[in-house]
Design a protein around this motif. Structure first.
Motif, short mmCIF file in Angstrom:
data_model
loop_
_atom_site.label_atom_id
_atom_site.label_comp_id
_atom_site.label_asym_id
_atom_site.label_seq_id
_atom_site.Cartn_x
_atom_site.Cartn_y
_atom_site.Cartn_z
N ASN A 42 0.87 -1.18 0.00
CA ASN A 42 0.00 0.00 0.00
C ASN A 42 0.90 1.23 0.00
O ASN A 42 1.36 1.68 1.05
N ILE A 43 1.19 1.76 -1.18
CA ILE A 43 2.20 2.80 -1.34
C ILE A 43 1.61 4.03 -2.03
O ILE A 43 0.82 3.91 -2.98
N ARG A 44 2.04 5.20 -1.57
CA ARG A 44 1.74 6.46 -2.23
C ARG A 44 3.05 7.22 -2.42
O ARG A 44 4.00 7.04 -1.64
N PHE A 45 3.06 8.09 -3.43
CA PHE A 45 4.26 8.89 -3.68
C PHE A 45 3.90 10.37 -3.57
O PHE A 45 2.91 10.82 -4.16
N LEU A 46 4.71 11.11 -2.81
CA LEU A 46 4.47 12.54 -2.61
C LEU A 46 5.70 13.33 -3.03
O LEU A 46 6.82 13.02 -2.61
N CYS A 47 5.48 14.37 -3.85
CA CYS A 47 6.57 15.25 -4.26
C CYS A 47 6.09 16.69 -4.24
O CYS A 47 4.89 16.97 -4.17
N LEU A 48 7.04 17.59 -4.31
CA LEU A 48 6.73 19.01 -4.31
C LEU A 48 6.45 19.49 -5.72
O LEU A 48 5.43 20.14 -5.99
N VAL A 49 7.36 19.20 -6.64
CA VAL A 49 7.25 19.64 -8.03
C VAL A 49 7.46 18.43 -8.93
O VAL A 49 8.34 17.60 -8.69
N SER A 50 6.64 18.33 -9.98
CA SER A 50 6.72 17.18 -10.89
C SER A 50 6.73 17.64 -12.33
O SER A 50 6.28 18.75 -12.66
N ALA A 51 7.24 16.78 -13.20
CA ALA A 51 7.20 16.99 -14.65
C ALA A 51 6.27 15.95 -15.26
O ALA A 51 6.21 14.81 -14.76
N PRO A 52 5.56 16.29 -16.32
CA PRO A 52 4.67 15.30 -16.95
C PRO A 52 5.40 14.01 -17.33
O PRO A 52 4.85 12.92 -17.19
N GLU A 53 6.65 14.14 -17.78
CA GLU A 53 7.43 12.96 -18.17
C GLU A 53 7.65 12.03 -16.97
O GLU A 53 7.58 10.81 -17.10
N GLY A 54 7.95 12.63 -15.82
CA GLY A 54 8.19 11.83 -14.63
C GLY A 54 6.93 11.15 -14.12
O GLY A 54 6.98 10.00 -13.69
N VAL A 55 5.83 11.89 -14.15
CA VAL A 55 4.56 11.31 -13.72
C VAL A 55 4.21 10.10 -14.58
O VAL A 55 3.83 9.04 -14.08
N LYS A 56 4.36 10.26 -15.90
CA LYS A 56 4.04 9.16 -16.81
C LYS A 56 4.96 7.96 -16.57
O LYS A 56 4.49 6.81 -16.53
N ALA A 57 6.26 8.22 -16.41
CA ALA A 57 7.20 7.13 -16.19
C ALA A 57 6.89 6.37 -14.91
O ALA A 57 6.93 5.13 -14.89
#
Length: 214
Positions: free
Chosen positions: A159-174
């Motif tokens: 049961n995992i979630r990922f939290l970040c401050l700033v993201s790029a569309p490429e990173g989200v997709k990957a």
């Protein structure tokens, strides 16, 4: 808390978060102010990412009565920092949930291949029974986050979630391609990556800005 949900991605764009993030982005912001702002933002983000933690009824005694009220149920959650920049988000989360267990994944990005290289890994016991929140301020190429989550799954987490401050569309997709079962929470979805794999407009290297290194 203002939020936008789409296909496993939640953008948490509360006005205070947007204001503080704008100050963090400025080149002239000092390391001390940068650290403080990140800690403040992480508290605001934590309210959203933990909003559906499971609860159970317990009997308590107040100064006036005995009553049934809610408290967190199950094993304590686990916050996992992708070192070293993840530690900046981690501190604010622990301010909110001081009883949480903490894990660390040490990864650095090879600047030629942009691929993650592991140098440290330490997790608490019982990951299969805990809600696990993986934190890293930047989701750029997504390679480090995906690699870290693979290691955490191998250690038993489900049961995992990922939290970040700033993201790029490429990173989200990957990250979503590698781990479609892991929801992503971010304060900002920026324009994209430059030729060196840095988020634009971004806010620079978070680790360097946190600790005053280059």
């Amino acid at each position: 808390m203002t939020r936008t949900d789409q296909d496993g991605l939640t953008v948490i764009d509360h006005p205070l978060i947007r204001h503080k993030l704008t100050i963090m982005r400025r080149t002239g912001t000092s390391s001390a102010q940068f650290r403080q702002l990140l800690r403040e933002i992480s508290l605001l983000l934590a309210y959203e990412v933990t909003r559906d933690l499971p609860l159970e009824d317990v009997e308590i005694e107040t100064p006036l009565a005995i009553t049934q009220k809610k408290q967190l149920s199950g094993k304590k959650p686990c916050f996992v920092s992708i070192m070293r920049a993840g530690d900046g988000l981690l501190q604010g989360l622990l301010d909110l949930v001081p009883s949480a267990r903490v894990g660390h994944v040490g990864l650095y990005r090879d600047h030629d291949t942009l691929q993650p290289v592991k140098y440290y890994f330490k997790m608490p016991h019982g990951l299969d029974e805990r809600h696990v929140l993986v934190v890293d301020p930047m989701l750029a190429t997504g390679n480090s986050a995906a690699a870290a989550i693979s290691l955490i799954k191998e250690a038993g987490a489900t049961n995992i979630r990922f939290l970040c401050l700033v993201s790029a569309p490429e990173g989200v997709k990957a990250l979503q391609d590698a781990h479609p079962d892991v929801p992503v929470f971010t304060a900002s979805l920026d324009e994209g990556l430059n030729e060196k794999g840095y988020i634009m407009p971004g806010l620079g290297d978070v680790g360097d800005r946190l600790f005053g290194t280059k």
